[in-house]
Design a protein around this motif. Structure first.
Motif, PDB file in Angstrom:
ATOM      1  N   SER A   1     -27.351   3.603  24.801  1.00 47.85           N
ATOM      2  CA  SER A   1     -26.375   4.524  25.141  1.00 47.85           C
ATOM      3  C   SER A   1     -25.023   3.904  24.710  1.00 47.85           C
ATOM      4  CB  SER A   1     -26.508   4.485  26.612  1.00 47.85           C
ATOM      5  OG  SER A   1     -25.555   5.262  27.328  1.00 47.85           O
ATOM      6  N   MET A   2     -24.174   4.756  24.697  1.00 47.04           N
ATOM      7  CA  MET A   2     -22.728   4.411  24.188  1.00 47.04           C
ATOM      8  C   MET A   2     -21.469   4.853  25.214  1.00 47.04           C
ATOM      9  SD  MET A   2     -22.404   5.255  19.874  1.00 47.04           S
ATOM     10  CE  MET A   2     -21.437   6.590  20.378  1.00 47.04           C
ATOM     11  N   ASP A   3     -22.354   4.864  26.615  1.00 41.01           N
ATOM     12  CA  ASP A   3     -21.377   5.220  27.764  1.00 41.01           C
ATOM     13  C   ASP A   3     -20.315   4.330  27.949  1.00 41.01           C
ATOM     14  OD1 ASP A   3     -22.759   7.727  28.028  1.00 41.01           O
ATOM     15  OD2 ASP A   3     -24.271   6.928  29.132  1.00 41.01           O
ATOM     16  N   GLU A   4     -20.531   2.874  27.512  1.00 43.39           N
ATOM     17  CA  GLU A   4     -19.751   1.748  28.018  1.00 43.39           C
ATOM     18  C   GLU A   4     -18.323   1.887  27.296  1.00 43.39           C
ATOM     19  OE1 GLU A   4     -22.826   1.074  26.694  1.00 43.39           O
ATOM     20  OE2 GLU A   4     -23.720   1.529  28.611  1.00 43.39           O
ATOM     21  N   SER A   5     -18.568   2.364  25.885  1.00 41.92           N
ATOM     22  CA  SER A   5     -16.983   2.157  24.974  1.00 41.92           C
ATOM     23  C   SER A   5     -17.149   3.489  24.047  1.00 41.92           C
ATOM     24  CB  SER A   5     -17.289   0.784  24.180  1.00 41.92           C
ATOM     25  OG  SER A   5     -18.335   1.052  23.455  1.00 41.92           O
ATOM     26  N   PRO A   6     -15.751   3.931  23.929  1.00 41.89           N
ATOM     27  CA  PRO A   6     -15.881   5.056  22.869  1.00 41.89           C
ATOM     28  C   PRO A   6     -16.562   4.645  21.489  1.00 41.89           C
ATOM     29  CG  PRO A   6     -13.750   3.627  23.101  1.00 41.89           C
ATOM     30  CD  PRO A   6     -14.753   3.378  23.932  1.00 41.89           C
ATOM     31  N   PRO A   7     -17.016   5.890  20.779  1.00 46.18           N
ATOM     32  CA  PRO A   7     -17.815   5.406  19.477  1.00 46.18           C
ATOM     33  C   PRO A   7     -16.971   4.812  18.491  1.00 46.18           C
ATOM     34  CG  PRO A   7     -17.154   7.964  19.781  1.00 46.18           C
ATOM     35  CD  PRO A   7     -17.002   6.992  21.241  1.00 46.18           C
ATOM     36  N   ASP A   8     -17.305   3.934  17.404  1.00 50.42           N
ATOM     37  CA  ASP A   8     -16.571   3.519  16.525  1.00 50.42           C
ATOM     38  C   ASP A   8     -16.392   4.648  15.485  1.00 50.42           C
ATOM     39  OD1 ASP A   8     -18.648   3.653  14.480  1.00 50.42           O
ATOM     40  OD2 ASP A   8     -19.576   2.030  15.720  1.00 50.42           O
TER      41      ASP A   8
ATOM     42  N   ALA B   1     -21.760  11.859  14.566  1.00 51.72           N
ATOM     43  CA  ALA B   1     -22.042  12.700  15.548  1.00 51.72           C
ATOM     44  C   ALA B   1     -21.653  14.111  15.136  1.00 51.72           C
ATOM     45  CB  ALA B   1     -21.183  12.285  17.114  1.00 51.72           C
ATOM     46  N   GLU B   2     -20.266  14.151  14.688  1.00 57.89           N
ATOM     47  CA  GLU B   2     -19.727  15.463  14.236  1.00 57.89           C
ATOM     48  C   GLU B   2     -20.465  15.872  13.143  1.00 57.89           C
ATOM     49  OE1 GLU B   2     -17.556  18.814  13.276  1.00 57.89           O
ATOM     50  OE2 GLU B   2     -17.674  17.512  15.102  1.00 57.89           O
ATOM     51  N   ASN B   3     -20.858  15.392  11.938  1.00 60.88           N
ATOM     52  CA  ASN B   3     -21.716  15.696  10.785  1.00 60.88           C
ATOM     53  C   ASN B   3     -23.054  16.139  11.251  1.00 60.88           C
ATOM     54  OD1 ASN B   3     -19.649  15.294   9.150  1.00 60.88           O
ATOM     55  ND2 ASN B   3     -20.469  13.265   8.547  1.00 60.88           N
ATOM     56  N   ILE B   4     -23.592  15.608  12.373  1.00 61.10           N
ATOM     57  CA  ILE B   4     -24.977  16.024  12.902  1.00 61.10           C
ATOM     58  C   ILE B   4     -24.830  17.654  13.420  1.00 61.10           C
ATOM     59  CG2 ILE B   4     -26.819  15.819  14.530  1.00 61.10           C
ATOM     60  CD1 ILE B   4     -26.326  13.031  14.264  1.00 61.10           C
ATOM     61  N   ARG B   5     -23.900  17.635  14.285  1.00 64.17           N
ATOM     62  CA  ARG B   5     -23.552  19.001  14.991  1.00 64.17           C
ATOM     63  C   ARG B   5     -23.081  20.177  13.758  1.00 64.17           C
ATOM     64  NH1 ARG B   5     -20.070  22.296  15.209  1.00 64.17           N
ATOM     65  NH2 ARG B   5     -18.510  21.233  13.828  1.00 64.17           N
ATOM     66  N   ARG B   6     -22.468  19.740  12.727  1.00 61.60           N
ATOM     67  CA  ARG B   6     -22.009  20.585  11.855  1.00 61.60           C
ATOM     68  C   ARG B   6     -22.978  21.184  11.100  1.00 61.60           C
ATOM     69  NH1 ARG B   6     -22.061  19.452   6.940  1.00 61.60           N
ATOM     70  NH2 ARG B   6     -22.015  17.197   7.332  1.00 61.60           N
ATOM     71  N   ALA B   7     -23.886  20.023  10.486  1.00 63.35           N
ATOM     72  CA  ALA B   7     -25.181  20.328   9.938  1.00 63.35           C
ATOM     73  C   ALA B   7     -26.180  21.236  10.627  1.00 63.35           C
ATOM     74  CB  ALA B   7     -25.821  19.065   9.331  1.00 63.35           C
TER      75      ALA B   7
ATOM     76  N   GLU C   1     -24.978  14.308  19.393  1.00 63.79           N
ATOM     77  CA  GLU C   1     -23.551  15.135  18.908  1.00 63.79           C
ATOM     78  C   GLU C   1     -22.361  15.075  19.448  1.00 63.79           C
ATOM     79  OE1 GLU C   1     -24.932  19.090  18.582  1.00 63.79           O
ATOM     80  OE2 GLU C   1     -26.216  18.961  17.069  1.00 63.79           O
ATOM     81  N   ARG C   2     -22.460  14.591  20.846  1.00 60.52           N
ATOM     82  CA  ARG C   2     -21.186  14.409  21.459  1.00 60.52           C
ATOM     83  C   ARG C   2     -20.930  12.829  21.577  1.00 60.52           C
ATOM     84  NH1 ARG C   2     -22.844  15.646  27.184  1.00 60.52           N
ATOM     85  NH2 ARG C   2     -24.925  15.664  26.469  1.00 60.52           N
ATOM     86  N   GLY C   3     -21.677  12.103  20.858  1.00 62.78           N
ATOM     87  CA  GLY C   3     -21.073  10.552  20.836  1.00 62.78           C
ATOM     88  C   GLY C   3     -21.555   9.842  21.941  1.00 62.78           C
ATOM     89  N   LEU C   4     -22.407  10.351  22.680  1.00 60.68           N
ATOM     90  CA  LEU C   4     -22.816   9.773  23.846  1.00 60.68           C
ATOM     91  C   LEU C   4     -24.043   8.704  23.613  1.00 60.68           C
ATOM     92  CD1 LEU C   4     -21.897  12.509  26.512  1.00 60.68           C
ATOM     93  CD2 LEU C   4     -20.703  10.505  25.832  1.00 60.68           C
ATOM     94  N   GLN C   5     -24.708   8.734  22.692  1.00 58.01           N
ATOM     95  CA  GLN C   5     -26.123   8.185  22.509  1.00 58.01           C
ATOM     96  C   GLN C   5     -26.153   7.682  20.719  1.00 58.01           C
ATOM     97  OE1 GLN C   5     -29.689   9.396  24.155  1.00 58.01           O
ATOM     98  NE2 GLN C   5     -30.865   8.898  22.168  1.00 58.01           N
ATOM     99  N   ARG C   6     -26.224   6.530  20.604  1.00 55.16           N
ATOM    100  CA  ARG C   6     -26.152   6.030  19.405  1.00 55.16           C
ATOM    101  C   ARG C   6     -27.184   6.638  18.375  1.00 55.16           C
ATOM    102  NH1 ARG C   6     -22.935   1.580  18.748  1.00 55.16           N
ATOM    103  NH2 ARG C   6     -22.240   0.263  20.482  1.00 55.16           N
ATOM    104  N   VAL C   7     -27.202   7.007  17.156  1.00 52.78           N
ATOM    105  CA  VAL C   7     -27.914   7.250  16.168  1.00 52.78           C
ATOM    106  C   VAL C   7     -28.541   6.057  15.362  1.00 52.78           C
ATOM    107  CG1 VAL C   7     -28.468   8.801  14.218  1.00 52.78           C
ATOM    108  CG2 VAL C   7     -26.741   9.353  16.208  1.00 52.78           C
ATOM    109  N   THR C   8     -29.866   5.956  15.574  1.00 51.54           N
ATOM    110  CA  THR C   8     -30.515   4.951  14.708  1.00 51.54           C
ATOM    111  C   THR C   8     -30.772   5.181  13.262  1.00 51.54           C
ATOM    112  OG1 THR C   8     -32.946   5.740  15.148  1.00 51.54           O
ATOM    113  CG2 THR C   8     -32.099   4.364  16.994  1.00 51.54           C
ATOM    114  N   VAL C   9     -31.092   4.049  12.623  1.00 52.37           N
ATOM    115  CA  VAL C   9     -31.122   4.276  11.114  1.00 52.37           C
ATOM    116  C   VAL C   9     -32.349   5.187  10.893  1.00 52.37           C
ATOM    117  CG1 VAL C   9     -31.983   3.278   8.954  1.00 52.37           C
ATOM    118  CG2 VAL C   9     -30.122   2.221  10.478  1.00 52.37           C
ATOM    119  N   SER C  10     -33.326   5.089  11.820  1.00 57.58           N
ATOM    120  CA  SER C  10     -34.530   5.921  11.799  1.00 57.58           C
ATOM    121  C   SER C  10     -34.057   7.555  11.864  1.00 57.58           C
ATOM    122  CB  SER C  10     -35.579   5.881  12.472  1.00 57.58           C
ATOM    123  OG  SER C  10     -36.189   4.357  12.066  1.00 57.58           O
TER     124      SER C  10
END
Length: 151
Positions: free
Chosen positions: A3-10, A17-23, A54-63
């Protein structure tokens, strides 16, 4: 999932996140449909996890990134980097700082080092040596991969 709830996304995480939503939107798919496509491809990601990504609240793994690129029919780089029209646009690359969009893409595609040291020609060849498979290190006619003076 991390989870990325603790800090804003890099910067890169925010771009992904934006590109997943857009695609996904460009393909006319809901997060439910995208989740089903990922499951069919052998990589299960729940609808709620996709929404959080998509909201940047969960990390996207390489897989995750690779499977998303496959099912969305885009290059993994198309999810990692901004798709701006202006090559001079300043973009933030995690660990690399702020640089022009065209430099970020050139580096990510294996064409040129981000921070070359010493002789530029040697730096470029060493970068290609460790970044590209042998058959792609020198492509005649490709201005990015053909060094001045190469025959």
């Amino acid at each position: 999932m991390p989870s990325m709830d603790e800090s804003p996304p890099d910067p890169t995480a925010a771009t992904v996140a934006e590109n997943i939503r857009r695609a996904r939107a460009r393909r006319g798919k809901s997060t439910y449909e995208l989740s089903a496509l990922l499951t069919e491809a052998g990589h299960t990601v729940s609808q709620s996890a996709l929404s959080r990504m998509e909201r940047g609240l969960q990390r996207v793994t390489v897989s995750d990134l690779m499977a998303l690129a496959v099912v969305l029919d885009v290059s993994p780089l198309g999810l990692l980097l901004p798709l701006g029209d202006d090559g001079a646009e300043a973009v933030d690359v995690t660990g690399g700082g702020t640089l022009p969009l065209h430099r970020a893409w050139s580096w990510a595609q294996g064409y040129e080092p981000l921070n070359p040291e010493g002789d530029p020609r040697t730096a470029a060849w060493e970068f290609r040596l460790y970044s590209l498979p042998p058959g792609l290190r020198h492509l005649p006619g490709n201005p990015y991969l053909t060094m001045e003076g190469d025959e």
